[in-house]
Design a protein around this motif. Structure first.
Motif, short mmCIF file in Angstrom:
data_model
loop_
_atom_site.label_atom_id
_atom_site.label_comp_id
_atom_site.label_asym_id
_atom_site.label_seq_id
_atom_site.Cartn_x
_atom_site.Cartn_y
_atom_site.Cartn_z
N ALA A 128 71.99 -21.66 28.91
CA ALA A 128 71.11 -21.87 27.76
C ALA A 128 71.47 -20.97 26.59
N TYR A 129 71.87 -19.72 26.87
CA TYR A 129 72.24 -18.81 25.79
C TYR A 129 73.13 -17.70 26.33
N ILE A 130 73.81 -17.01 25.39
CA ILE A 130 74.69 -15.90 25.75
C ILE A 130 74.21 -14.66 25.00
N ASN A 131 74.01 -13.57 25.73
CA ASN A 131 73.65 -12.29 25.15
C ASN A 131 74.83 -11.34 25.18
N VAL A 132 74.99 -10.55 24.12
CA VAL A 132 75.90 -9.40 24.11
C VAL A 132 75.04 -8.15 24.24
N HIS A 133 75.32 -7.35 25.27
CA HIS A 133 74.52 -6.17 25.57
C HIS A 133 75.34 -4.89 25.34
N ALA A 134 74.65 -3.81 25.07
CA ALA A 134 75.28 -2.49 25.13
C ALA A 134 75.49 -2.14 26.60
N ALA A 135 76.71 -1.78 26.98
CA ALA A 135 77.01 -1.52 28.39
C ALA A 135 76.20 -0.35 28.92
N SER A 136 75.88 0.61 28.08
CA SER A 136 75.13 1.79 28.51
C SER A 136 73.66 1.49 28.76
N ASP A 137 73.15 0.41 28.18
CA ASP A 137 71.75 0.03 28.35
C ASP A 137 71.65 -1.47 28.11
N LEU A 138 71.59 -2.26 29.19
CA LEU A 138 71.61 -3.71 29.07
C LEU A 138 70.35 -4.26 28.40
N LYS A 139 69.35 -3.41 28.19
CA LYS A 139 68.17 -3.86 27.46
C LYS A 139 68.43 -3.93 25.96
N VAL A 140 69.52 -3.29 25.51
CA VAL A 140 69.89 -3.32 24.10
C VAL A 140 70.76 -4.55 23.88
N VAL A 141 70.28 -5.49 23.08
CA VAL A 141 70.97 -6.77 22.88
C VAL A 141 71.16 -6.99 21.38
N PRO A 142 72.30 -6.62 20.82
CA PRO A 142 72.49 -6.79 19.38
C PRO A 142 72.71 -8.24 18.95
N LEU A 143 73.28 -9.09 19.84
CA LEU A 143 73.63 -10.45 19.44
C LEU A 143 73.24 -11.46 20.52
N CYS A 144 72.87 -12.65 20.07
CA CYS A 144 72.58 -13.75 20.99
C CYS A 144 73.06 -15.05 20.38
N ALA A 145 73.60 -15.94 21.20
CA ALA A 145 74.02 -17.27 20.75
C ALA A 145 73.30 -18.32 21.58
#
Length: 251
Positions: A128-145
């Protein structure tokens, strides 16, 4: 977390929201654009997703990213639609269905990462969608498609109809400080692809047509734009004075 055959690439490739991913490997290449999430981390980050058939019932997904924090580690995942009702798949908090290899942004904040998997792993609700996460904290999501849309009424997954194929295609070469040919006349519906064959970084930018704007392109990369309406489209490279071109579109 199911994973396919993972491939990591350090090279870059040069959005339109097209159709949801189907299970058939014969599906056309699909392009999606990343957007910022409400967190607004990495405010300069941008990118796109390209999904193409890589074999019988196999899909290759390529993420091309820029504007990331230089030398920072990231992760990316396919997600299914989650339980939270929303017209935006990125806001449904869905589970991870397929992971990309971990990657790190370059010194200029750019990265490309690929995953190849069975089409069934990203078909239906799985992709449904793709998230780009900060590897150090997967709760940080700067981008989504968003690759699939949800129905505001029912919350069920629906697929956007496939677009009509372009009538024609043409290529413009990008050399150092020149577009060749500099002027091109095409019919409405034609897709023009700019292919970088020089050494310096270039881009394709139009002030009059904001949607006609590429990311920075390096040698071997390309950018495509479909001209649907008649008119004269002037464009230029923002890095090099006098590097201009014109596309004339007729009915």
């Amino acid at each position: 977390m199911p994973r396919g055959n993972l491939i990591l690439s350090s090279s870059l490739a040069g959005g339109l929201l097209l159709v949801g991913i189907g299970a058939s490997a014969a599906a056309p290449t699909q392009v999606y654009t990343f957007k910022h999430t409400a967190e607004r981390t990495d405010p300069k980050a941008s990118g796109r997703v390209v999904v193409r058939a890589a074999g019988t019932d196999t899909l290759e997904t390529t993420l091309t990213l820029s504007g990331l924090t230089p030398n920072k580690a990231y992760a990316a995942h396919y997600h299914a639609l989650g339980p939270q009702a929303s017209a935006d798949p990125c806001m449904t908090n869905g589970p991870v269905t397929l992971g990309f290899p971990p990657f790190k942004a370059s010194a200029t904040g750019r990265a490309t990462v690929k995953v190849t998997a069975e089409a069934s792993k990203v078909a239906g609700n799985a992709g449904a969608y793709i998230n780009v996460h900060a590897a150090s904290d997967l709760k940080v999501v700067p981008l989504c498609a968003a690759l699939r849309r949800t129905s505001p009424a029912s919350g069920s997954s629906v697929v956007t109809p496939a677009p009509t194929a372009p009538k024609a295609a043409i290529t413009v070469s990008i050399g150092d400080h020149v577009f060749q040919p500099k002027m091109v006349t095409v019919k409405a519906g034609t897709t023009v692809t700019w292919k970088h064959q020089g050494a310096a970084v270039h881009n394709v930018v139009s002030l009059a047509t904001p949607s006609l704007r590429s990311e920075d392109l390096e040698k071997g990369e390309s950018y495509s734009y479909t001209f649907s309406k008649a008119g004269t489209y002037d464009y230029y490279c923002s890095y090099h004075e006098g590097m201009t071109g014109t596309i004339i579109v007729t009915d």
